[in-house]
Scaffold this active site. Structure first.
Site, short mmCIF file in Angstrom:
data_model
loop_
_atom_site.label_atom_id
_atom_site.label_comp_id
_atom_site.label_asym_id
_atom_site.label_seq_id
_atom_site.Cartn_x
_atom_site.Cartn_y
_atom_site.Cartn_z
N LYS A 112 0.89 -0.96 -0.08
CA LYS A 112 0.00 0.03 0.00
C LYS A 112 0.80 1.37 -0.02
CE LYS A 112 -3.46 -2.81 0.20
NZ LYS A 112 -4.01 -3.26 -1.08
N GLY A 160 -7.91 -2.67 3.35
CA GLY A 160 -9.35 -2.98 4.07
C GLY A 160 -9.33 -2.76 5.55
N LYS A 197 -2.13 11.51 7.20
CA LYS A 197 -2.95 12.54 7.80
C LYS A 197 -4.41 11.92 7.97
CE LYS A 197 -4.43 16.51 9.43
NZ LYS A 197 -3.87 16.91 10.92
N TYR A 198 -4.91 11.76 9.27
CA TYR A 198 -6.27 11.14 9.23
C TYR A 198 -7.44 12.02 8.79
CZ TYR A 198 -10.55 8.87 11.21
OH TYR A 198 -11.65 8.35 11.51
N LYS A 233 -17.79 -3.58 4.72
CA LYS A 233 -18.70 -3.05 3.94
C LYS A 233 -19.89 -3.83 3.98
CE LYS A 233 -15.49 -1.48 0.45
NZ LYS A 233 -14.73 -1.93 -0.89
N GLU A 284 -6.37 3.18 -1.86
CA GLU A 284 -5.59 1.78 -2.17
C GLU A 284 -6.19 1.47 -3.57
OE1 GLU A 284 -6.78 0.45 1.86
OE2 GLU A 284 -7.24 -1.45 0.77
N ARG A 288 -8.43 -6.98 -7.91
CA ARG A 288 -9.46 -8.30 -8.09
C ARG A 288 -10.96 -7.75 -8.29
NH1 ARG A 288 -9.43 -6.70 -2.77
NH2 ARG A 288 -11.36 -6.63 -1.77
C1 MV4 Z 1 -8.48 6.46 6.18
C2 MV4 Z 1 -9.48 7.06 6.66
C3 MV4 Z 1 -9.53 8.54 7.04
N1 MV4 Z 1 -8.06 9.06 6.67
N2 MV4 Z 1 -7.36 6.89 5.87
C4 MV4 Z 1 -8.71 2.63 5.33
C5 MV4 Z 1 -9.17 1.11 5.20
C6 MV4 Z 1 -10.64 1.18 4.53
N3 MV4 Z 1 -11.36 0.04 4.88
C7 MV4 Z 1 -11.09 2.56 5.29
N4 MV4 Z 1 -9.98 3.22 5.64
C8 MV4 Z 1 -9.86 4.40 5.88
N5 MV4 Z 1 -8.77 5.30 5.78
C9 MV4 Z 1 -7.26 8.34 6.25
N6 MV4 Z 1 -6.03 8.83 6.14
C10 MV4 Z 1 -10.83 6.41 6.86
C11 MV4 Z 1 -10.82 5.35 6.39
C12 MV4 Z 1 -12.29 4.57 6.52
C13 MV4 Z 1 -12.69 4.16 7.75
C14 MV4 Z 1 -11.82 4.38 8.76
C15 MV4 Z 1 -12.36 3.82 10.17
C16 MV4 Z 1 -13.51 3.18 10.31
C17 MV4 Z 1 -14.47 3.23 9.11
C18 MV4 Z 1 -13.94 3.53 7.90
C19 MV4 Z 1 -14.96 3.53 6.84
C20 MV4 Z 1 -14.38 3.83 5.58
C21 MV4 Z 1 -13.17 4.39 5.45
#
Ligand code: MV4
Length: 443
Positions: A112, A160, A197-198, A233, A284, A288
């Site tokens: 990633k 994921g 960055k979150y 999801k 990402e 597939r």
């Molecule tokens: C993030 C994010 C916010 N900021 N990355 C990564 C894996 C994928 N399933 C969702 N991901 C996220 N990556 C950054 N820099 C928010 C998500 C995110 C998420 C994160 C926590 C809980 C639920 C989520 C649902 C969709 C996206």
């Protein structure tokens, strides 16, 4: 064609093969001997006991099944080895046509951090963060200071949602850096961690792409997958209610530009986050076919698996010469054999009675049948209901009607839980982001 998958996606691939006049070989574990994909394939080979490492993840046994049945091709479906570059490479060396991207491209996008670097090179916006994986905790501290908290630590071999940590202040960083690294080591065999960055409560929007390996790539619309529970999801829809046509054009073009840069071949999905300022960031790439591909099939009218197989067999597909348009709205609910009133614990067992919904704009992709024993060894997904409507409200109404019609007796399912989300006012208004499930207490 040997289908190295199980459950509803194995059935989906067999259906596409039947329409293409391709004979199919199903592989199965001892626990799946009575599974529907085994009953509908032309041939079947039991490759081992229930445990995935002894069956669906066991490359020598899968290749042996291909050899003894004289298979010409292998479709990995999703899950298991579907993103294993090693498996794709071994298939190639055994002169088995891999239905998917080149192993070299799979290799790049499965790391990633490398995927991020490649997309940055391609000029695709990525979330501000580290250049590749972090050397040590000192570098993590330095990068976090530069971009500011909160930050997110992610496993380079993850994806994921596995192996990620949200860090809200520096005091937590060192500890979380090591715990994320240890989890990554245990889960993926690689400690690599990168930092981003979150983005608070973004929307999760992904683009279906289809490439011919030479750099020609088309997009087949976007899917909004923001309704997730613990990174699983639950509900996907196309188009996304969060963007207008201008923003749609922007994200579709970004996906094509990025996939084209790596000369992507076959079906793939470019995942983006849409932040509160309306900016897209590459997250990402999935190399597939995805669980939620039927949503795109319903609004485009194309059979993506057949086109993917045509591309592998002939090097091209009629889709590359077409103007891809979408019509109406599609929504998918994933139904799991889990008990929502008991912490979503898996509830395997015998399906005593099974009655799927039907009628206009309703599709059910499931391997269930009355008398089938849902095994405890695998993912709990047992069915997907996909509905199509002229607009979002009609797709939603059809989904409510379908979930209410769906009868599965003998095991607990998440149908009532999904119905409660379908009837949620914010969901009905299309106003939700990735924090919806947590924020509204659908936990
Ligand atoms: C993030 C994010 C916010 N900021 N990355 C990564 C894996 C994928 N399933 C969702 N991901 C996220 N990556 C950054 N820099 C928010 C998500 C995110 C998420 C994160 C926590 C809980 C639920 C989520 C649902 C969709 C996206």
């Amino acid at each position: 064609m040997l289908i190295a998958a199980r459950g509803e996606i194995a059935l989906r691939i067999i259906r596409a093969c039947k329409e293409l006049g391709i004979k199919t070989v199903a592989i199965h574990s001892e626990a799946d001997a009575e599974s529907l994909h085994v009953k509908l394939s032309d041939e079947d080979v039991c490759i081992g006991p229930a445990q995935p490492v002894e069956s669906y993840l066991n490359i020598p046994r899968i290749i042996s099944a291909a050899e003894i049945t004289g298979s010409d091709a292998i479709h990995p479906g999703y899950g298991f080895l579907s993103e294993s570059a090693e498996f794709a490479e071994i298939c190639k060396s055994c002169r088995l046509q891999w239905i998917g991207p080149d192993s070299s491209v799979m290799e790049k996008m499965s790391d990633k951090a490398m995927a991020r670097s490649l997309m940055r090179e391609a000029g695709i916006p990525i979330v501000p963060g580290s250049e590749g994986s972090l050397e040590d905790e000192e570098e993590a501290v330095e990068v976090a200071r530069e971009i500011g908290y909160p930050v997110m630590l992610k496993a380079t071999a993850g994806g994921g949602g596995k192996g990620i940590r949200i860090v809200r202040k520096e005091e937590e960083l060192r500890h979380l850096f090591h715990s994320a690294g240890t989890e990554a080591e245990l889960s993926f065999g690689k400690r690599g961690i990168y930092l981003e960055k979150y983005l608070e409560s973004p929307r999760h929007i992904e683009v279906q792409v289809f490439g011919d390996h030479t750099g020609k790539v088309i997009s087949l619309g976007e899917r909004d997958c923001s309704i997730q529970r613990k990174h699983q999801k639950l509900i996907e829809e196309s188009p996304s209610p969060a963007i207008d046509d201008v923003k749609r054009r922007e994200v579709l073009d970004l996906a094509v530009k990025g996939a084209s840069y790596i000369k992507y071949g076959s079906l793939g999905t470019m995942e983006f986050l849409l932040d509160n300022n309306g900016d897209f960031y590459f997250l990402e790439m999935n190399t597939r076919v995805q669980v939620e591909h039927p949503v795109t099939e319903m609004v485009t009218g194309y059979d993506l698996i057949k086109e993917q197989i045509r591309l592998a067999a002939t090097g091209t597909s009629p889709l590359f010469g077409k103007e891809i348009t979408t019509r109406g709205w599609a929504m998918e609910c994933r139904i799991n054999a889990e008990d929502p009133s008991n912490g979503f614990r898996p509830d395997p067992g015998k399906v005593v009675f099974y009655h799927p919904p039907g009628g206009p704009g309703v599709r059910v992709d499931s391997h269930l049948y009355a008398g089938y024993e849902v095994p405890p060894y695998y993912d709990s997904l047992i069915a997907k209901v996909i509905t199509w409507g002229e607009d979002r409200e009609e797709a939603r109404k059809r989904m409510v009607r379908s979930l209410e019609e769906f009868v599965i007796e003998g095991i607990k399912t998440t149908i009532p839980y999904l119905l409660s989300i379908m009837k949620d006012p914010d969901f009905m208004a299309g106003s939700f982001d990735t924090s919806f499930v947590e924020r509204k207490g659908y936990v």
